[in-house]
Design an enzyme around this catalytic site. Structure first.
Site, PDB file in Angstrom:
ATOM      1  N   CYS A   6       5.057  -7.399   7.891  1.00  0.00           N
ATOM      2  CA  CYS A   6       6.004  -6.941   8.920  1.00  0.00           C
ATOM      3  C   CYS A   6       6.117  -8.019   9.981  1.00  0.00           C
ATOM      4  O   CYS A   6       5.134  -8.676  10.311  1.00  0.00           O
ATOM      5  CB  CYS A   6       5.492  -5.640   9.543  1.00  0.00           C
ATOM      6  SG  CYS A   6       6.627  -4.956  10.775  1.00  0.00           S
ATOM      7  N   CYS A  38      -2.098   1.706   8.394  1.00  0.00           N
ATOM      8  CA  CYS A  38      -1.153   1.038   7.505  1.00  0.00           C
ATOM      9  C   CYS A  38      -1.384  -0.462   7.514  1.00  0.00           C
ATOM     10  O   CYS A  38      -1.562  -1.074   8.545  1.00  0.00           O
ATOM     11  CB  CYS A  38       0.289   1.414   7.839  1.00  0.00           C
ATOM     12  SG  CYS A  38       0.957   0.682   9.320  1.00  0.00           S
ATOM     13  N   CYS A  89       3.466  -5.758  16.399  1.00  0.00           N
ATOM     14  CA  CYS A  89       2.850  -4.803  17.329  1.00  0.00           C
ATOM     15  C   CYS A  89       1.375  -5.134  17.450  1.00  0.00           C
ATOM     16  O   CYS A  89       0.708  -5.426  16.445  1.00  0.00           O
ATOM     17  CB  CYS A  89       3.055  -3.376  16.837  1.00  0.00           C
ATOM     18  SG  CYS A  89       4.814  -3.001  16.644  1.00  0.00           S
ATOM     19  N   CYS A 118       3.270   8.309   1.529  1.00  0.00           N
ATOM     20  CA  CYS A 118       3.659   7.365   2.578  1.00  0.00           C
ATOM     21  C   CYS A 118       3.902   6.010   1.920  1.00  0.00           C
ATOM     22  O   CYS A 118       2.992   5.437   1.328  1.00  0.00           O
ATOM     23  CB  CYS A 118       2.528   7.294   3.600  1.00  0.00           C
ATOM     24  SG  CYS A 118       2.815   6.095   4.886  1.00  0.00           S
ATOM     25  N   CYS A 141      -1.539  -3.059  15.350  1.00  0.00           N
ATOM     26  CA  CYS A 141      -1.280  -2.702  13.952  1.00  0.00           C
ATOM     27  C   CYS A 141      -1.762  -3.788  12.996  1.00  0.00           C
ATOM     28  O   CYS A 141      -1.687  -4.978  13.312  1.00  0.00           O
ATOM     29  CB  CYS A 141       0.224  -2.487  13.788  1.00  0.00           C
ATOM     30  SG  CYS A 141       0.740  -2.206  12.090  1.00  0.00           S
ATOM     31  N   GLU A 167       0.826  -1.207   0.000  1.00  0.00           N
ATOM     32  CA  GLU A 167       0.000   0.000   0.000  1.00  0.00           C
ATOM     33  C   GLU A 167       0.854   1.248   0.000  1.00  0.00           C
ATOM     34  O   GLU A 167       1.918   1.287   0.613  1.00  0.00           O
ATOM     35  CB  GLU A 167      -0.834   0.049   1.286  1.00  0.00           C
ATOM     36  CG  GLU A 167      -1.858  -1.018   1.369  1.00  0.00           C
ATOM     37  CD  GLU A 167      -2.536  -1.016   2.724  1.00  0.00           C
ATOM     38  OE1 GLU A 167      -3.065  -2.053   3.104  1.00  0.00           O
ATOM     39  OE2 GLU A 167      -2.517   0.023   3.403  1.00  0.00           O
TER      40      GLU A 167
HETATM   41  N1  SAH Z   1       7.059   0.086  11.181  1.00  0.00           N
HETATM   42  C1  SAH Z   1       7.298   1.450  11.416  1.00  0.00           C
HETATM   43  C2  SAH Z   1       6.641   2.377  10.421  1.00  0.00           C
HETATM   44  C3  SAH Z   1       5.256   2.081   9.939  1.00  0.00           C
HETATM   45  S1  SAH Z   1       3.877   2.434  10.949  1.00  0.00           S
HETATM   46  C4  SAH Z   1       6.909   1.828  12.817  1.00  0.00           C
HETATM   47  O1  SAH Z   1       6.268   1.046  13.481  1.00  0.00           O
HETATM   48  O2  SAH Z   1       7.299   2.906  13.248  1.00  0.00           O
HETATM   49  C5  SAH Z   1       3.779   4.205  11.135  1.00  0.00           C
HETATM   50  C6  SAH Z   1       3.196   4.611  12.503  1.00  0.00           C
HETATM   51  O3  SAH Z   1       1.810   4.251  12.615  1.00  0.00           O
HETATM   52  C7  SAH Z   1       3.898   3.927  13.652  1.00  0.00           C
HETATM   53  O4  SAH Z   1       4.084   4.827  14.716  1.00  0.00           O
HETATM   54  C8  SAH Z   1       2.900   2.860  14.047  1.00  0.00           C
HETATM   55  O5  SAH Z   1       3.092   2.429  15.352  1.00  0.00           O
HETATM   56  C9  SAH Z   1       1.590   3.564  13.829  1.00  0.00           C
HETATM   57  N2  SAH Z   1       0.419   2.699  13.658  1.00  0.00           N
HETATM   58  C10 SAH Z   1       0.358   1.428  13.249  1.00  0.00           C
HETATM   59  N3  SAH Z   1      -0.922   1.005  13.204  1.00  0.00           N
HETATM   60  C11 SAH Z   1      -1.689   2.053  13.578  1.00  0.00           C
HETATM   61  C12 SAH Z   1      -3.095   2.252  13.736  1.00  0.00           C
HETATM   62  N4  SAH Z   1      -3.953   1.290  13.479  1.00  0.00           N
HETATM   63  N5  SAH Z   1      -3.520   3.469  14.130  1.00  0.00           N
HETATM   64  C13 SAH Z   1      -2.636   4.470  14.371  1.00  0.00           C
HETATM   65  N6  SAH Z   1      -1.311   4.339  14.256  1.00  0.00           N
HETATM   66  C14 SAH Z   1      -0.840   3.137  13.877  1.00  0.00           C
HETATM   67 FE1  SF4 Z   2       5.413  -3.349  11.916  1.00  0.00          FE
HETATM   68 FE2  SF4 Z   2       3.069  -2.189  12.402  1.00  0.00          FE
HETATM   69 FE3  SF4 Z   2       4.810  -2.543  14.372  1.00  0.00          FE
HETATM   70 FE4  SF4 Z   2       5.331  -0.720  12.480  1.00  0.00          FE
HETATM   71  S1  SF4 Z   2       3.623  -0.663  13.963  1.00  0.00           S
HETATM   72  S2  SF4 Z   2       6.755  -2.242  13.332  1.00  0.00           S
HETATM   73  S3  SF4 Z   2       4.438  -1.757  10.703  1.00  0.00           S
HETATM   74  S4  SF4 Z   2       3.786  -4.190  13.217  1.00  0.00           S
END
Ligand code: SAH
Ligand code: SF4
Length: 376
Positions: free
Chosen positions: A119, A346, A123, A112, A126, A99
């Protein structure tokens, strides 16, 4: 290094910097300036195939197409949000999907981009991690997302891209070499000519890679996903905290600031009754004031992911949290919610598509032991 299709990195022309183009073309018996032309035509004039490089002789186009095919990404789906956000689902040459999101701002447009297919960081809030990591993207595939988004934007009457955020699917520092090469590609004067300051990389906190990136002196803008001010809570949200707890992460972020002069921002997704209360805000203040630096905190209204059992914080909580952090002299803003109506979190769009297309790939995170646990 080679990808899953056995295509070596050095044979991926989309990942080549202008000097590599010049070298390869010299090896093919063509003058080096043909390399500069290729770079410029691909990234400035959106040549999709060698035949689109009008200034090249026909024979060279054919020989290059045979020896180094251009595997450009293609658009599968475009979704436009009511707020001007556009989300693209893109197909890679091997059929994987990522995406890319175009975001309108007052000062211009940012794109973006994703850095991996899926990944591995897991987390618990996410969507990107739900399917695990399938593979890394090449520098060219990351760059091509920018090109695809720009083309869509231009077709809709939009202007140039001003900023790139490495904040899509994937952990950019888990794909270090390709991501750094991508930054150099985006910076190259013959192409987008984007200042490093206009590239933001967001990481979940891969500490050794933060030091390594600081020493590259590029200097791109670093965002660190913090989401919690203590190890116990952060570990529940982000498994990476086991390997790299806060006592290692904060000094790494400080080192990045010292080496590059770039203010580091901390991202903090607001999860109702998990990390959004006043006691947690005070703990965050204590954590950051213990290392006096030009920190910035970016509060992100959480974008609901149906598979993850959290709720977004009410906006009143988000504002109180921001006010408390600001009152202690730490710069803190609330990120504008963009693309709510088009699954902008994301990884969400890809996850949904994969669930329909390849249900056997779907795996769920193990259930969490408790839903509460906010400190105070
Ligand atoms: N993997 C990297 C970058 C991608 S995510 C990281 O984790 O930093 C970009 C940001 O969006 C990160 O801060 C992540 O924690 C946050 N994020 C992921 N899923 C989300 C969600 N459902 N709502 C809001 N922020 C989210
Ligand atoms: Fe991966 Fe989502 Fe965690 Fe970023 S927030 S490191 S994309 S699992």
């Amino acid at each position: 290094m080679s990808d899953r299709r056995g295509v070596k990195d050095e044979d991926q022309p989309l990942s080549w910097l202008p000097e590599t183009w010049a070298e390869r073309l010299s090896q093919m018996g063509a003058p080096a300036y043909r390399g500069r032309q290729a770079f410029e035509w691909i990234w400035r004039h959106d040549a999709r195939t060698y035949d689109d490089i009008g200034v090249w002789p026909k024979g060279l186009r054919q020989r290059m197409a045979e020896r180094y095919p251009l595997r450009r990404v293609s658009e599968i789906r475009v979704r436009r949000g009511s707020d001007g956000t556009t989300k693209l689902l893109l197909n890679l040459a091997d059929g994987e999907r990522v995406e890319t999101v175009l975001l309108p701002h007052d000062y211009g447009t940012s794109v973006c981009v994703s850095s991996q297919v899926g990944c591995n960081m897991g987390c618990t809030f996410c969507a990107s991690g739900l399917l695990g990591r399938v593979r890394n993207l090449t520098a060219g595939e990351i760059m091509d997302q920018v090109a695809a988004a720009s083309a869509t934007h231009r077709a809709a009457g939009g202007g140039a891209v001003h900023r790139i955020d490495l904040m899509g699917i994937g952990e950019p520092l888990d794909n270090y070499d390709q991501v750094v090469r991508f930054c150099r590609l985006a910076h190259a004067a013959l192409g987008l000519n984007l200042g490093y300051r206009h590239i933001t990389l967001s990481t979940s906190g891969v500490v050794p890679a933060i030091y390594r990136l600081a020493d590259e002196r590029l200097p791109i803008t670093l965002a660190v996903s913090l989401h919690a001010p203590n190890d116990a809570l952060r570990l529940r949200l982000m498994p990476i905290n086991r390997a790299y707890p806060l006592a290692r992460l904060i000094p790494a972020a400080r080192y990045y600031f010292e080496q590059t002069g770039r203010r580091v921002s901390f991202e903090y997704a607001m999860l109702r009754d998990v990390n959004d209360g006043p006691a947690t805000a005070r703990e965050l203040v204590d954590l950051l004031t213990a290392t006096p630096m030009a920190w910035h905190v970016n509060l992100i209204p959480w974008n609901p992911v149906p598979e993850q059992a959290y709720e977004p914080s009410p906006m009143a909580e988000v504002r109180s949290f921001r006010d408390l952090v600001q009152q202690h002299g730490i710069s803190c803003t609330i990120r504008r919610e963009l693309g709510q109506d088009i699954d902008a979190a994301c990884g969400q769009l890809r996850h949904r598509e994969e669930a329909d297309r390849r249900p056997s790939r779907i795996r769920r995170n193990p259930p969490r032991s408790s839903a509460g646990g906010q400190s105070g």
